[in-house]
Design a protein around this motif. Structure first.
Motif, short mmCIF file in Angstrom:
data_model
loop_
_atom_site.label_atom_id
_atom_site.label_comp_id
_atom_site.label_asym_id
_atom_site.label_seq_id
_atom_site.Cartn_x
_atom_site.Cartn_y
_atom_site.Cartn_z
N SER A 186 58.61 60.54 22.88
CA SER A 186 58.49 59.26 23.57
C SER A 186 57.91 58.22 22.63
O SER A 186 57.16 58.55 21.70
CB SER A 186 57.63 59.39 24.83
N ALA A 187 58.27 56.97 22.86
CA ALA A 187 57.77 55.87 22.05
C ALA A 187 56.33 55.57 22.42
O ALA A 187 55.93 55.70 23.57
CB ALA A 187 58.64 54.63 22.24
N ARG A 242 54.61 49.53 16.37
CA ARG A 242 55.73 49.16 15.51
C ARG A 242 55.45 49.65 14.10
O ARG A 242 54.36 49.47 13.58
CB ARG A 242 55.90 47.64 15.49
N ILE A 253 65.83 52.90 13.75
CA ILE A 253 65.69 51.91 14.83
C ILE A 253 66.42 52.38 16.09
O ILE A 253 65.90 52.27 17.20
CB ILE A 253 66.19 50.53 14.35
N LEU A 254 67.62 52.93 15.92
CA LEU A 254 68.37 53.44 17.07
C LEU A 254 67.63 54.60 17.75
O LEU A 254 67.55 54.66 18.98
CB LEU A 254 69.76 53.87 16.65
N LEU A 289 64.41 55.12 17.70
CA LEU A 289 63.23 54.55 18.36
C LEU A 289 63.61 53.89 19.68
O LEU A 289 62.91 54.04 20.68
CB LEU A 289 62.54 53.56 17.43
N ARG A 290 64.73 53.20 19.71
CA ARG A 290 65.19 52.57 20.96
C ARG A 290 65.49 53.61 22.03
O ARG A 290 65.19 53.41 23.20
CB ARG A 290 66.43 51.72 20.70
N LEU A 291 66.11 54.72 21.63
CA LEU A 291 66.39 55.79 22.60
C LEU A 291 65.08 56.37 23.16
O LEU A 291 65.00 56.65 24.36
CB LEU A 291 67.20 56.91 21.94
N CYS A 292 64.10 56.52 22.30
CA CYS A 292 62.81 57.05 22.75
C CYS A 292 62.08 56.06 23.65
O CYS A 292 61.35 56.46 24.56
CB CYS A 292 61.93 57.41 21.56
N ALA A 293 62.28 54.79 23.42
CA ALA A 293 61.61 53.76 24.22
C ALA A 293 62.34 53.51 25.54
O ALA A 293 61.75 52.99 26.49
CB ALA A 293 61.52 52.46 23.43
N GLY A 294 63.60 53.90 25.61
CA GLY A 294 64.41 53.62 26.80
C GLY A 294 64.22 54.60 27.94
O GLY A 294 64.79 54.43 29.01
#
Length: 114
Positions: free
Chosen positions: A24-25, A29, A39-40, A42-47
């Protein structure tokens, strides 16, 4: 060639991760610029509240080893955290009778579909 350029040619992560580790994020940053695949990931983990390493690999369409390196990099920057997988009835090496029944049912279902 492309997948391994994402990990800088590295094949082993600095931090050990299991395919079922929940990532999980953290909201932190990274202080240094990262690649597009980082970056992709990280976005998946933040979503989502948490995703497995296997889910990230599937979504990014990258080999699991490469994704482990990417997530390990993000962990070193403090951008993501990982929890060890949890297995019902104990650790990963001990399956209860119910677990074996479930696994057999899944296997039978897969055989019927193939």
């Amino acid at each position: 060639m492309r997948p391994y350029t994402a990990s800088g040619g590295r094949t082993r992560p600095a931090i050990a991760l299991d395919l079922l580790s929940l990532v999980s994020a953290t909201g932190v940053r990274p202080s240094t610029p990262l690649g597009a695949e980082h970056i992709l990931a990280l976005r998946l983990c933040a979503g989502a509240p948490a995703v497995t390493v296997a889910e990230v690999a599937g979504q990014l369409r990258l080999p699991a080893g490469v994704v482990k390196v990417l997530l390990s990099d993000l962990m070193e920057h403090g951008a993501v955290m990982a929890q060890a997988p949890r297995f019902p009835g104990g650790d990963a090496g001990s399956f209860a009778a119910d677990d074996q029944t479930l696994l057999r049912a899944v296997l039978d279902g897969l055989r019927k579909r193939l």
